[in-house]
Scaffold this motif. Structure first.
Motif, PDB file in Angstrom:
ATOM      1  N   GLY A 156       0.821  -1.211   0.000  1.00 17.13           N
ATOM      2  CA  GLY A 156       0.000   0.000   0.000  1.00 17.13           C
ATOM      3  C   GLY A 156       0.849   1.251   0.000  1.00 17.13           C
ATOM      4  O   GLY A 156       0.473   2.271  -0.600  1.00 17.13           O
ATOM      5  N   LEU A 157       2.006   1.204   0.648  1.00 12.45           N
ATOM      6  CA  LEU A 157       2.905   2.356   0.665  1.00 12.45           C
ATOM      7  C   LEU A 157       3.468   2.622  -0.721  1.00 12.45           C
ATOM      8  O   LEU A 157       3.622   3.783  -1.134  1.00 12.45           O
ATOM      9  CB  LEU A 157       4.028   2.121   1.674  1.00 12.45           C
ATOM     10  N   LEU A 158       3.782   1.563  -1.466  1.00 16.41           N
ATOM     11  CA  LEU A 158       4.289   1.736  -2.826  1.00 16.41           C
ATOM     12  C   LEU A 158       3.231   2.384  -3.718  1.00 16.41           C
ATOM     13  O   LEU A 158       3.544   3.277  -4.519  1.00 16.41           O
ATOM     14  CB  LEU A 158       4.722   0.384  -3.407  1.00 16.41           C
ATOM     15  N   TRP A 159       1.982   1.922  -3.580  1.00 22.25           N
ATOM     16  CA  TRP A 159       0.895   2.542  -4.337  1.00 22.25           C
ATOM     17  C   TRP A 159       0.738   4.016  -3.970  1.00 22.25           C
ATOM     18  O   TRP A 159       0.519   4.866  -4.831  1.00 22.25           O
ATOM     19  CB  TRP A 159      -0.420   1.803  -4.091  1.00 22.25           C
ATOM     20  N   ALA A 160       0.850   4.317  -2.679  1.00 17.19           N
ATOM     21  CA  ALA A 160       0.693   5.704  -2.230  1.00 17.19           C
ATOM     22  C   ALA A 160       1.812   6.587  -2.769  1.00 17.19           C
ATOM     23  O   ALA A 160       1.582   7.736  -3.160  1.00 17.19           O
ATOM     24  CB  ALA A 160       0.658   5.758  -0.706  1.00 17.19           C
ATOM     25  N   LEU A 161       3.042   6.076  -2.775  1.00 16.49           N
ATOM     26  CA  LEU A 161       4.165   6.837  -3.327  1.00 16.49           C
ATOM     27  C   LEU A 161       3.936   7.124  -4.808  1.00 16.49           C
ATOM     28  O   LEU A 161       4.133   8.258  -5.278  1.00 16.49           O
ATOM     29  CB  LEU A 161       5.472   6.067  -3.134  1.00 16.49           C
ATOM     30  N   LEU A 162       3.506   6.091  -5.546  1.00 19.13           N
ATOM     31  CA  LEU A 162       3.303   6.249  -6.990  1.00 19.13           C
ATOM     32  C   LEU A 162       2.160   7.206  -7.293  1.00 19.13           C
ATOM     33  O   LEU A 162       2.307   8.145  -8.091  1.00 19.13           O
ATOM     34  CB  LEU A 162       3.034   4.876  -7.614  1.00 19.13           C
ATOM     35  N   LEU A 163       1.003   7.000  -6.653  1.00 21.63           N
ATOM     36  CA  LEU A 163      -0.155   7.845  -6.930  1.00 21.63           C
ATOM     37  C   LEU A 163       0.057   9.266  -6.423  1.00 21.63           C
ATOM     38  O   LEU A 163      -0.388  10.238  -7.056  1.00 21.63           O
ATOM     39  CB  LEU A 163      -1.405   7.241  -6.288  1.00 21.63           C
ATOM     40  N   GLY A 164       0.721   9.408  -5.264  1.00 18.58           N
ATOM     41  CA  GLY A 164       0.997  10.750  -4.760  1.00 18.58           C
ATOM     42  C   GLY A 164       1.872  11.545  -5.704  1.00 18.58           C
ATOM     43  O   GLY A 164       1.694  12.758  -5.867  1.00 18.58           O
ATOM     44  N   TRP A 165       2.817  10.857  -6.328  1.00 22.84           N
ATOM     45  CA  TRP A 165       3.721  11.537  -7.270  1.00 22.84           C
ATOM     46  C   TRP A 165       3.024  11.836  -8.600  1.00 22.84           C
ATOM     47  O   TRP A 165       3.110  12.946  -9.124  1.00 22.84           O
ATOM     48  CB  TRP A 165       4.945  10.655  -7.503  1.00 22.84           C
ATOM     49  N   VAL A 166       2.293  10.839  -9.148  1.00 18.63           N
ATOM     50  CA  VAL A 166       1.673  11.003 -10.463  1.00 18.63           C
ATOM     51  C   VAL A 166       0.489  11.957 -10.415  1.00 18.63           C
ATOM     52  O   VAL A 166       0.337  12.842 -11.272  1.00 18.63           O
ATOM     53  CB  VAL A 166       1.227   9.627 -11.011  1.00 18.63           C
ATOM     54  N   VAL A 167      -0.372  11.820  -9.395  1.00 16.08           N
ATOM     55  CA  VAL A 167      -1.618  12.583  -9.352  1.00 16.08           C
ATOM     56  C   VAL A 167      -1.433  13.959  -8.717  1.00 16.08           C
ATOM     57  O   VAL A 167      -1.948  14.966  -9.227  1.00 16.08           O
ATOM     58  CB  VAL A 167      -2.703  11.796  -8.591  1.00 16.08           C
ATOM     59  N   PHE A 168      -0.665  14.023  -7.629  1.00 13.41           N
ATOM     60  CA  PHE A 168      -0.563  15.271  -6.871  1.00 13.41           C
ATOM     61  C   PHE A 168       0.810  15.929  -6.956  1.00 13.41           C
ATOM     62  O   PHE A 168       0.994  17.035  -6.453  1.00 13.41           O
ATOM     63  CB  PHE A 168      -0.900  15.022  -5.393  1.00 13.41           C
ATOM     64  N   GLY A 169       1.771  15.259  -7.575  1.00 19.08           N
ATOM     65  CA  GLY A 169       3.105  15.825  -7.685  1.00 19.08           C
ATOM     66  C   GLY A 169       3.858  15.867  -6.376  1.00 19.08           C
ATOM     67  O   GLY A 169       4.811  16.642  -6.230  1.00 19.08           O
ATOM     68  N   ASP A 170       3.472  15.024  -5.414  1.00 20.37           N
ATOM     69  CA  ASP A 170       4.138  14.981  -4.104  1.00 20.37           C
ATOM     70  C   ASP A 170       5.140  13.834  -4.068  1.00 20.37           C
ATOM     71  O   ASP A 170       4.839  12.732  -4.542  1.00 20.37           O
ATOM     72  CB  ASP A 170       3.110  14.778  -2.985  1.00 20.37           C
ATOM     73  N   TRP A 171       6.305  14.105  -3.505  1.00 22.64           N
ATOM     74  CA  TRP A 171       7.284  13.054  -3.255  1.00 22.64           C
ATOM     75  C   TRP A 171       7.880  13.289  -1.875  1.00 22.64           C
ATOM     76  O   TRP A 171       8.375  14.384  -1.595  1.00 22.64           O
ATOM     77  CB  TRP A 171       8.383  13.044  -4.302  1.00 22.64           C
ATOM     78  N   PRO A 172       7.801  12.297  -0.987  1.00 18.71           N
ATOM     79  CA  PRO A 172       8.265  12.500   0.383  1.00 18.71           C
ATOM     80  C   PRO A 172       9.753  12.831   0.443  1.00 18.71           C
ATOM     81  O   PRO A 172      10.540  12.437  -0.429  1.00 18.71           O
ATOM     82  CB  PRO A 172       7.982  11.145   1.050  1.00 18.71           C
ATOM     83  N   GLY A 173      10.144  13.537   1.511  1.00 19.33           N
ATOM     84  CA  GLY A 173      11.543  13.838   1.741  1.00 19.33           C
ATOM     85  C   GLY A 173      12.312  12.615   2.195  1.00 19.33           C
ATOM     86  O   GLY A 173      11.748  11.555   2.470  1.00 19.33           O
ATOM     87  N   ALA A 174      13.626  12.782   2.303  1.00 22.28           N
ATOM     88  CA  ALA A 174      14.502  11.658   2.648  1.00 22.28           C
ATOM     89  C   ALA A 174      14.162  11.083   4.023  1.00 22.28           C
ATOM     90  O   ALA A 174      14.122   9.856   4.201  1.00 22.28           O
ATOM     91  CB  ALA A 174      15.964  12.109   2.608  1.00 22.28           C
ATOM     92  N   MET A 175      13.882  11.940   5.012  1.00 20.48           N
ATOM     93  CA  MET A 175      13.598  11.455   6.359  1.00 20.48           C
ATOM     94  C   MET A 175      12.307  10.638   6.395  1.00 20.48           C
ATOM     95  O   MET A 175      12.216   9.619   7.092  1.00 20.48           O
ATOM     96  CB  MET A 175      13.501  12.631   7.328  1.00 20.48           C
ATOM     97  N   THR A 176      11.306  11.075   5.611  1.00 21.24           N
ATOM     98  CA  THR A 176      10.051  10.326   5.546  1.00 21.24           C
ATOM     99  C   THR A 176      10.272   8.955   4.932  1.00 21.24           C
ATOM    100  O   THR A 176       9.741   7.943   5.419  1.00 21.24           O
ATOM    101  CB  THR A 176       9.004  11.102   4.729  1.00 21.24           C
ATOM    102  N   LEU A 177      11.061   8.893   3.865  1.00 24.75           N
ATOM    103  CA  LEU A 177      11.331   7.611   3.220  1.00 24.75           C
ATOM    104  C   LEU A 177      12.129   6.689   4.138  1.00 24.75           C
ATOM    105  O   LEU A 177      11.872   5.477   4.202  1.00 24.75           O
ATOM    106  CB  LEU A 177      12.090   7.845   1.912  1.00 24.75           C
ATOM    107  N   ILE A 178      13.102   7.249   4.855  1.00 27.52           N
ATOM    108  CA  ILE A 178      13.887   6.441   5.798  1.00 27.52           C
ATOM    109  C   ILE A 178      12.980   5.913   6.905  1.00 27.52           C
ATOM    110  O   ILE A 178      13.032   4.728   7.268  1.00 27.52           O
ATOM    111  CB  ILE A 178      15.049   7.264   6.387  1.00 27.52           C
TER     112      ILE A 178
END
Length: 295
Positions: free
Chosen positions: A244-266
């Protein structure tokens, strides 16, 4: 395909459906008040469940009083979770909200140890502690990063934990679709009553399409999550929840143009890793216990 492979695919499909549902609701972008939105989605979901109940699973309301009490507690937790989660979702990036929710398997394990007195070894306790540290990296509890919406997601995690523990407490004979329908009706009713406190906004065709799509994806998430419990080894299948996190990363980037920062990804990586380890330990201990019984 083996039962475990089928179960893994069903879990991936379930997580995809739930994430697409979140994306569609976020795309409404505040066009409707939250309670009106929840009510309309609840109507759509309830109608779909009733229409497809014969194909999915029987619905039976002849339950014991104890099970009705547990379902009532579960429904209250679901209502609160929907409110806090969606409020945060409309004010935070999709991936950030989803990343925090990945701590739910850890919180359920810890709560089960406290509530049901289930044994949790030191390895899993350490993993749970490290996982919560990962959550702190995501919510950034400093003057700049931490805000009220992060608190809302954490409250949603607490509500989902209560919901999942309530589900575990249900009798095996309770049909899953009965619980699903009662939950959908409870959220719809609570949202409908709450929506009367403010004027309703007009529903445009585009918003109606988003709500309709959301209802379909929620039903898909319910259906696949129910089927998951009927095939394969849950210890093998459960880690696929983190897709579900992978889907959220993909859809957040494609649909809303959001990409989490390094600390969030870590932080998300730490939460997922500790969650997978916790599930692995639970599976290993169950296998060992089963061997002991046979001998």
């Amino acid at each position: 395909m083996s039962p475990n492979t089928i179960g893994a695919l069903l879990m991936i499909a379930s997580m995809a459906c739930f994430t697409f549902n979140d994306t569609l609701l976020k795309m409404t972008d505040g066009a409707l008040p939250l309670f009106q939105l929840l009510f309309l989605r609840g109507v759509t979901t309830s109608v779909l469940i009733l229409a497809l109940s014969r194909q999915l699973e029987r619905i039976d309301f002849r339950l014991q009083a104890r099970d009705w009490k547990v379902i009532g507690l579960r429904s209250v937790a679901e209502i609160a979770a929907a409110y806090f989660f969606l409020t945060a979702l409309f004010n935070m990036p999709l991936a950030n909200v989803t990343a925090i929710l990945q701590v739910v398997p850890l919180s359920v394990t810890l709560a089960a140890a406290l509530v049901f007195r289930q044994a949790v070894g030191w390895r899993r306790l350490v993993a749970i502690g490290i996982g919560f540290c990962g959550v702190l990296l995501i919510v950034k509890p400093g003057a700049e990063g931490f805000n009220i919406w992060s608190i809302y997601v954490l409250i949603a995690v607490l509500c989902v934990t209560v919901r999942d523990l309530s589900t575990r407490a249900l009798s095996p004979a309770v049909p899953s679709m009965t619980v699903t329908l009662v939950t959908a009706l409870s959220v719809m009713t609570a949202a409908g009553l709450a929506s009367l406190s403010a004027p309703w906004a007009p529903v445009t065709p585009s918003v109606a399409a988003l709500i309709g799509g959301s209802g379909v994806f929620v039903l898909g998430g319910y259906f696949f999550s129910i089927q998951v419990m009927r095939v394969g080894d849950i210890g093998f299948i459960a880690p696929f929840r983190y897709t579900g996190l992978l889907w959220a990363l993909l859809l957040g980037w494609v649909v809303f143009g959001d990409w989490p920062g390094a600390m969030t990804l870590i932080g998300a990586g730490i939460v997922v890793a500790t969650g997978v380890f916790t599930l692995y330990r639970e599976r290993k201990l169950k296998v060992q216990a089963e061997k002991m019984r046979r001998t």
